[in-house]
Design an enzyme around this catalytic site. Structure first.
Site, PDB file in Angstrom:
ATOM      1  N   CYS A 117       3.081 -41.062 -12.620  1.00 10.07           N
ATOM      2  CA  CYS A 117       4.606 -40.621 -12.744  1.00 10.07           C
ATOM      3  C   CYS A 117       4.513 -40.371 -14.337  1.00 10.07           C
ATOM      4  CB  CYS A 117       5.245 -41.919 -12.905  1.00 10.07           C
ATOM      5  SG  CYS A 117       6.718 -41.701 -12.419  1.00 10.07           S
ATOM      6  N   GLU A 151      11.138 -36.421  -1.341  1.00  8.84           N
ATOM      7  CA  GLU A 151      10.958 -37.989  -1.262  1.00  8.84           C
ATOM      8  C   GLU A 151      11.662 -37.698   0.593  1.00  8.84           C
ATOM      9  OE1 GLU A 151       9.536 -40.984  -2.402  1.00  8.84           O
ATOM     10  OE2 GLU A 151       9.113 -39.446  -3.583  1.00  8.84           O
ATOM     11  N   ASP A 159       3.006 -44.388  -8.167  1.00  6.61           N
ATOM     12  CA  ASP A 159       3.946 -43.801  -8.317  1.00  6.61           C
ATOM     13  C   ASP A 159       5.355 -44.236  -8.242  1.00  6.61           C
ATOM     14  OD1 ASP A 159       5.446 -40.851  -9.263  1.00  6.61           O
ATOM     15  OD2 ASP A 159       5.984 -40.303  -7.576  1.00  6.61           O
ATOM     16  N   SER A 160       7.269 -43.458  -8.929  1.00  6.71           N
ATOM     17  CA  SER A 160       8.212 -44.292  -8.085  1.00  6.71           C
ATOM     18  C   SER A 160       8.750 -44.277  -6.297  1.00  6.71           C
ATOM     19  CB  SER A 160       9.034 -43.569  -8.298  1.00  6.71           C
ATOM     20  OG  SER A 160       9.714 -42.329  -8.155  1.00  6.71           O
ATOM     21  N   CYS A 198       6.528 -33.768 -13.922  1.00  9.09           N
ATOM     22  CA  CYS A 198       6.974 -34.720 -13.129  1.00  9.09           C
ATOM     23  C   CYS A 198       5.700 -34.311 -11.916  1.00  9.09           C
ATOM     24  CB  CYS A 198       8.177 -34.408 -11.795  1.00  9.09           C
ATOM     25  SG  CYS A 198       8.888 -35.711 -11.272  1.00  9.09           S
ATOM     26  N   HIS A 200       5.958 -35.015  -8.832  1.00  7.15           N
ATOM     27  CA  HIS A 200       6.718 -34.618  -7.412  1.00  7.15           C
ATOM     28  C   HIS A 200       6.935 -33.443  -7.315  1.00  7.15           C
ATOM     29  CE1 HIS A 200       8.272 -38.745  -6.898  1.00  7.15           C
ATOM     30  NE2 HIS A 200       8.787 -38.503  -5.876  1.00  7.15           N
TER      31      HIS A 200
HETATM   32  N1  DGL Z   1       6.868 -38.316  -9.751  1.00  9.88           N
HETATM   33  C1  DGL Z   1       7.610 -38.947 -10.987  1.00  9.88           C
HETATM   34  C2  DGL Z   1       7.393 -38.295 -12.670  1.00  9.88           C
HETATM   35  O1  DGL Z   1       6.417 -38.239 -12.783  1.00  9.88           O
HETATM   36  C3  DGL Z   1       8.919 -40.165 -11.136  1.00  9.88           C
HETATM   37  C4  DGL Z   1      10.237 -38.898 -10.657  1.00  9.88           C
HETATM   38  C5  DGL Z   1      11.554 -40.374 -10.389  1.00  9.88           C
HETATM   39  O2  DGL Z   1      11.101 -40.867  -9.650  1.00  9.88           O
HETATM   40  O3  DGL Z   1      12.653 -39.617 -10.882  1.00  9.88           O
HETATM   41  O4  DGL Z   1       8.075 -38.235 -13.477  1.00  9.88           O
END
Ligand code: DGL
Length: 284
Positions: free
Chosen positions: A76, A157, A13-14, A189, A191
């Site tokens: 992600c 984050e 993931d990011s 998302c 997150h």
């Molecule tokens: N967790 C991510 C997603 O599902 C990444 C979101 C991001 O880095 O902007 O989209």
């Protein structure tokens, strides 16, 4: 290559969002070893260009393949939307992505209005539009209302999940969907599940759809009996239930990521910094 039963799966993931998918995989397959790559030096992805997201996804997935992983989980939505077809074309292992749970949400809504929260890049992607059209044609009675949740990835984050600022950002994104009549919310998302208590505080009683459990089921199905993903035994956890079979890597500050993972997962992982020079390249 390690034996299939011992090979880890690679999760990417990011940043820390994919840990919500890790938790779901761990709940479904407690003996499954995992290597997790957090591209924290480049998070968030949601405001980056399609080309940047593709380039970063290629690099991070390549890094995970160096561990001899038996499957890749692109945990992600933003990277899946922009890059999963590309990764599937060259990765020598099954590649599992994550996309907003529009279909389960459409099946769950009682009043026919579903709110979708995701990053700007996910909502703007062709893959998302295709999904929306597909589900829309199967269930034309359901209306989807979308909102890009500004600042939510940064909240997760930073680990600031329960501050006045977090509650304000959550309300800003959720209220328009409530005003539109949504009785069901899709967290598009990875997150966002970490903000679930704040979301529920704003939208009490709303039905929330996450995708981590669906990814865990898909992983089990795809790996069949050939992987630890299919195993339910082993020595998976401490008594507190936190995942033990994890290795963390990060393109940013690995120690900071380990501390965040500990906060979010309740585990105490050992963090491993990666070869930054290689992972800092941004060209596709
Ligand atoms: N967790 C991510 C997603 O599902 C990444 C979101 C991001 O880095 O902007 O989209």
């Amino acid at each position: 290559m390690p034996a299939a039963s011992a090979a880890p799966i690679g999760v990417f993931d990011s940043g820390a969002g994919g840990l919500s998918v890790v938790a779901a995989i761990h709940a479904a397959s407690p003996a499954q070893p995992m290597v997790y790559f957090a591209d924290t030096a480049y998070a968030p992805y949601g405001t980056r260009s399609d080309q940047e997201i593709l380039a970063r996804t290629r690099l991070c997935c390549s890094r995970l393949l160096e561990h001899g992983v038996s499957a890749l989980v692109v945990a992600c939505n933003t990277a899946t939307a922009n890059a999963i077809d590309d990764v599937r074309a060259w990765a020598p292992v099954p590649v599992i992505g994550v996309e907003p749970g529009l279909k389960p949400a459409a099946a769950a809504t009682r009043n026919g209005v579903v709110g979708v929260l995701a990053t700007r890049a996910t909502l703007a992607s062709q893959r998302y539009r295709d999904l929306l059209n597909r589900v829309g044609s199967q269930m034309p009675q359901v209306r989807f209302v979308e909102h890009a949740a500004v600042g939510w990835v940064e909240l997760v984050e930073s680990g600031n999940l329960d501050t006045a600022h977090a509650r304000m950002l959550v309300r800003q994104a959720v209220q328009p969907l409530l005003d539109a009549g949504a009785d069901t919310l899709v967290l598009g998302c990875t997150h966002y599940p970490f903000l679930r208590p704040a979301i529920e505080a704003v939208a009490s009683g709303i039905h929330i759809v996450e995708t981590g459990p669906a990814v865990a089921r898909e992983l089990k199905r795809r790996m069949g009996g050939s992987s630890a993903a299919a195993a339910s035994g082993g020595e998976p956890t401490e008594a507190d239930g936190a995942p033990r079979l994890l290795r963390f890597e990060s393109s940013g500050d690995a120690q900071a990521f380990a501390a965040l993972a500990q906060q979010l997962l309740g585990a105490a992982p050992a963090a491993q910094p990666v070869a930054l020079a290689r992972l800092q390249a941004t060209g596709a």
